[in-house]
Design a protein around this motif. Structure first.
Motif, PDB file in Angstrom:
ATOM      1  N   ASN A  87      47.737   8.630 109.976  1.00  0.00           N
ATOM      2  CA  ASN A  87      49.054   8.366 109.704  1.00  0.00           C
ATOM      3  C   ASN A  87      49.061   7.250 108.616  1.00  0.00           C
ATOM      4  O   ASN A  87      49.488   6.133 108.763  1.00  0.00           O
ATOM      5  CB  ASN A  87      49.786   7.543 110.846  1.00  0.00           C
ATOM      6  CG  ASN A  87      51.202   7.677 110.812  1.00  0.00           C
ATOM      7  OD1 ASN A  87      51.800   8.194 109.779  1.00  0.00           O
ATOM      8  ND2 ASN A  87      51.927   6.748 111.412  1.00  0.00           N
ATOM      9  N   GLN A 142      55.841  12.170 110.226  1.00  0.00           N
ATOM     10  CA  GLN A 142      54.968  13.229 111.173  1.00  0.00           C
ATOM     11  C   GLN A 142      54.281  12.326 111.965  1.00  0.00           C
ATOM     12  O   GLN A 142      53.603  11.391 111.627  1.00  0.00           O
ATOM     13  CB  GLN A 142      54.260  14.169 110.265  1.00  0.00           C
ATOM     14  CG  GLN A 142      54.987  15.013 109.493  1.00  0.00           C
ATOM     15  CD  GLN A 142      53.996  16.263 108.973  1.00  0.00           C
ATOM     16  OE1 GLN A 142      53.033  15.828 108.428  1.00  0.00           O
ATOM     17  NE2 GLN A 142      54.444  17.211 108.578  1.00  0.00           N
ATOM     18  N   THR A 146      48.849  12.495 107.408  1.00  0.00           N
ATOM     19  CA  THR A 146      50.244  13.358 107.531  1.00  0.00           C
ATOM     20  C   THR A 146      51.112  12.876 106.628  1.00  0.00           C
ATOM     21  O   THR A 146      51.010  11.779 105.646  1.00  0.00           O
ATOM     22  CB  THR A 146      50.791  12.980 108.882  1.00  0.00           C
ATOM     23  OG1 THR A 146      51.113  11.498 108.975  1.00  0.00           O
ATOM     24  CG2 THR A 146      49.875  13.349 110.351  1.00  0.00           C
ATOM     25  N   THR A 189      42.903  13.659 111.047  1.00  0.00           N
ATOM     26  CA  THR A 189      44.201  13.390 110.776  1.00  0.00           C
ATOM     27  C   THR A 189      44.663  12.057 111.213  1.00  0.00           C
ATOM     28  O   THR A 189      44.776  11.532 112.237  1.00  0.00           O
ATOM     29  CB  THR A 189      45.460  14.497 111.232  1.00  0.00           C
ATOM     30  OG1 THR A 189      44.945  15.855 111.072  1.00  0.00           O
ATOM     31  CG2 THR A 189      46.555  14.290 110.501  1.00  0.00           C
TER      32      THR A 189
END
Length: 138
Positions: A14, A74, A70, A12
């Motif tokens: 950003n 988040q 995200t 994951t």
């Protein structure tokens, strides 16, 4: 219990998942597959998230990594940016594993039917491992 395949690493990011995908594709001479942005999904998405990667796969032979960004706001921190994705063949199997992993854990997304055609949940178990559980609808 019959799982489909192995546990797959899920990374994951950003907002820089596309950059990471291109870097890893070049590094491993792998192919980017099934890249879908949040903006392409049939789901209410804020404009600042539209170009972020909702889901993509990077593969070469048996090598597979799944990737997403995200939503804006988040946090991505070392430790929560990697999870393990499991695919199940039946709702009974995913329900059983979900119930066991959630004990003393933290649910990030309840087990539910999703707009992308799966029964899905995301949770962190009591040992800190983040799991993504998926059962595609037949």
């Amino acid at each position: 219990m019959k799982l489909k395949g192995q546990a797959t690493p899920y990374l994951t990011f950003n907002g820089n998942a596309k950059e990471a995908l291109n870097f890893y594709a070049q590094t491993f001479q792998a192919e980017i597959q099934r890249l879908q942005t949040f903006g392409e999904a049939d789901y209410p998405t804020p404009p600042e998230a539209a170009d972020r990667v909702m889901h993509a796969r990077l593969s070469k032979g048996d090598f597979l990594i799944m990737v997403s960004d995200t939503f804006p706001g988040q946090d991505v921190q070392i430790g929560n940016h990697i999870s393990l994705a499991l695919t199940f063949e039946s709702k009974e199997e995913i329900q059983s594993v979900y119930e066991k992993l959630q004990q003393e854990g933290t649910i990030q997304m309840e087990l539910q039917d999703t707009f992308w055609g799966s029964t899905y949940a995301k949770l962190q178990d009591k040992f800190g491992t983040i799991w993504q559980l998926d059962c595609p609808k037949q």
